[in-house]
Design an enzyme around this catalytic site. Structure first.
Site, PDB file in Angstrom:
ATOM      1  N   LEU A  44       0.853  -1.182   0.000  1.00 32.81           N
ATOM      2  CA  LEU A  44       0.000   0.000   0.000  1.00 32.81           C
ATOM      3  C   LEU A  44       0.890   1.233   0.000  1.00 32.81           C
ATOM      4  CD1 LEU A  44      -2.547  -1.147   2.727  1.00 32.81           C
ATOM      5  CD2 LEU A  44      -2.897  -1.168   0.251  1.00 32.81           C
ATOM      6  N   SER A  45       0.303   2.393  -0.258  1.00 32.46           N
ATOM      7  CA  SER A  45       1.139   3.590  -0.300  1.00 32.46           C
ATOM      8  C   SER A  45       1.833   3.830   1.034  1.00 32.46           C
ATOM      9  CB  SER A  45       0.324   4.818  -0.716  1.00 32.46           C
ATOM     10  OG  SER A  45      -0.775   5.011   0.134  1.00 32.46           O
ATOM     11  N   GLU A  46       1.178   3.484   2.152  1.00 27.77           N
ATOM     12  CA  GLU A  46       1.849   3.574   3.451  1.00 27.77           C
ATOM     13  C   GLU A  46       1.372   2.485   4.397  1.00 27.77           C
ATOM     14  OE1 GLU A  46       3.754   7.333   2.442  1.00 27.77           O
ATOM     15  OE2 GLU A  46       1.658   6.801   2.179  1.00 27.77           O
ATOM     16  N   THR A  47       2.335   2.018   5.189  1.00 28.19           N
ATOM     17  CA  THR A  47       2.056   1.209   6.375  1.00 28.19           C
ATOM     18  C   THR A  47       2.531   2.012   7.573  1.00 28.19           C
ATOM     19  OG1 THR A  47       2.270  -0.914   5.231  1.00 28.19           O
ATOM     20  CG2 THR A  47       2.575  -0.917   7.614  1.00 28.19           C
ATOM     21  N   HIS A  73      -2.787  10.368   5.617  1.00 27.68           N
ATOM     22  CA  HIS A  73      -3.878   9.386   5.656  1.00 27.68           C
ATOM     23  C   HIS A  73      -3.569   8.250   6.614  1.00 27.68           C
ATOM     24  CE1 HIS A  73      -1.520   6.857   2.879  1.00 27.68           C
ATOM     25  NE2 HIS A  73      -2.403   5.889   3.119  1.00 27.68           N
TER      26      HIS A  73
END
Length: 260
Positions: A44-47, A73
Site C-alpha cells: 500500500l502507499s503507506e504502512t 492518511h
C-alpha cells in the site's frame, strides 16, 4: 510472533474509496528491515507503525520502498484504529514523529489532523516535471513537493503522467491542482520516486495546498477533493504555521501478521 494488522480507508465515508493504509500496533520497535519488508508485503502507499510512550505514541510510516517524513492518511487511520479498535479514550491523540508532534482530535463527524503548514514558493519549472506531466502547467511552485497549477479541474483529471520522467526529479513528489467545480480546489499527487505512482488521497500534500489556496481564495476554511481513481474528500483549515485537515475513515480488514 503475531502482530495485529488493520487496513483502513482514509478520507472517505465509503468502503473502497479514499486511501487505504495498513496500521500495525507494536509494543516495541522491530528492526527497520523488518518494518520495511512488511510495508513492501502490504504493498500500500503507506504502512503505519506505532509504539505507546507515556501518554503519546511514537509513529512511523513506510511506503513499499522507504520510510517517509510525513503521512496524513496513515496518521488519520492510526488514530481511528486507536479510538475504534484499541480502546483509546483520550479526546486528543499525540503522535511523536519525524515531523514533530502531530495531534488528532474528533469533531463535526471528522477526525482532524493538526499538521505543520508547508507553504510553497514560486520556482522555475524543472524540464522533467513539464515533460513528465505532459501538459505545461500555468505556474510551478515548490515546498516539500513540487506544485503544478492548472486552470481547471478537467485538465487535472485528464493528465496521464510519464512516471519514469517524474521519477528523475530530485527528492520531491508532484502535486497537481486547480480550482474545483463543486469544491474549493482539486488535486492529484504523484510520487514515483518513493514507489507510489499516484497516491489516492494525500493528507500531507494539503499542508501545502491549504495555505496556497487559502491565500488565493481569501478564506481560511476550505473543502478539497483529491480526484484520483478512488477519490477522497478533505476539509482544510489554515491556521498560520499549522493546518487542520479533516476527514472520515472506514475499516476494510482486521487480521494478523505472522513473523518467524
Amino acid at each position: 510472533m503475531r502482530l495485529k494488522l488493520f487496513q483502513v480507508d482514509a478520507f472517505t465515508d465509503r468502503l473502497f474509496g479514499g486511501n487505504p493504509a495498513a496500521v500495525v500496533p507494536l509494543t516495541q520497535w522491530l528492526p527497520d528491515a523488518t518494518l520495511q519488508a512488511m510495508a513492501a508485503e502490504n504493498n500500500l502507499s503507506e504502512t503505519a507503525y506505532f509504539v505507546k510512550q507515556g501518554d503519546s505514541y511514537h509513529l512511523r510510516w513506510f511506503t513499499p520502498i522507504c520510510e517517509v517524513k510525513l503521512c496524513g492518511h496513515a496518521t488519520l487511520a492510526s488514530a481511528w484504529v486507536l479510538w475504534e479498535k484499541l480502546g483509546e479514550r483520550a479526546p486528543l491523540i499525540r503522535f511523536d514523529t519525524r515531523s514533530g508532534e502531530l495531534r488528532v482530535t474528533r469533531a463535526d463527524g471528522c477526525l482532524w489532523l493538526d499538521f505543520p503548514a508547508d507553504p510553497p514558493r514560486p520556482c522555475a519549472p524543472p524540464p522533467a516535471l513539464v515533460s513528465g506531466l505532459g501538459k505545461p502547467p500555468r505556474e510551478v511552485l515548490v515546498a516539500g513537493n513540487y506544485v503544478a497549477l492548472y486552470d481547471d479541474e478537467e485538465t487535472v483529471r485528464a493528465l496521464t503522467p510519464d512516471f519514469r520522467q517524474l521519477a528523475t526529479l530530485d527528492n520531491h513528489g508532484v502535486i497537481v491542482t486547480a480550482p474545483g467545480g463543486d469544491c474549493d480546489f482539486v488535486s492529484r499527487f504523484f510520487a514515483p520516486k518513493f514507489g507510489i505512482d499516484e497516491d489516492p488521497v494525500t493528507g500531507s500534500a494539503h499542508c501545502t495546498l491549504t495555505p496556497l489556496w487559502a491565500g488565493r481564495l481569501g478564506r481560511t476554511s476550505l473543502r478539497a477533493r483529491q480526484i484520483s481513481h478512488r477519490g477522497g474528500e478533505l476539509r482544510c483549515e489554515a491556521a498560520g504555521a499549522r493546518v487542520r485537515i479533516g476527514g472520515q475513515a472506514t475499516a476494510y480488514l482486521e487480521g494478523e501478521i505472522e513473523l518467524p
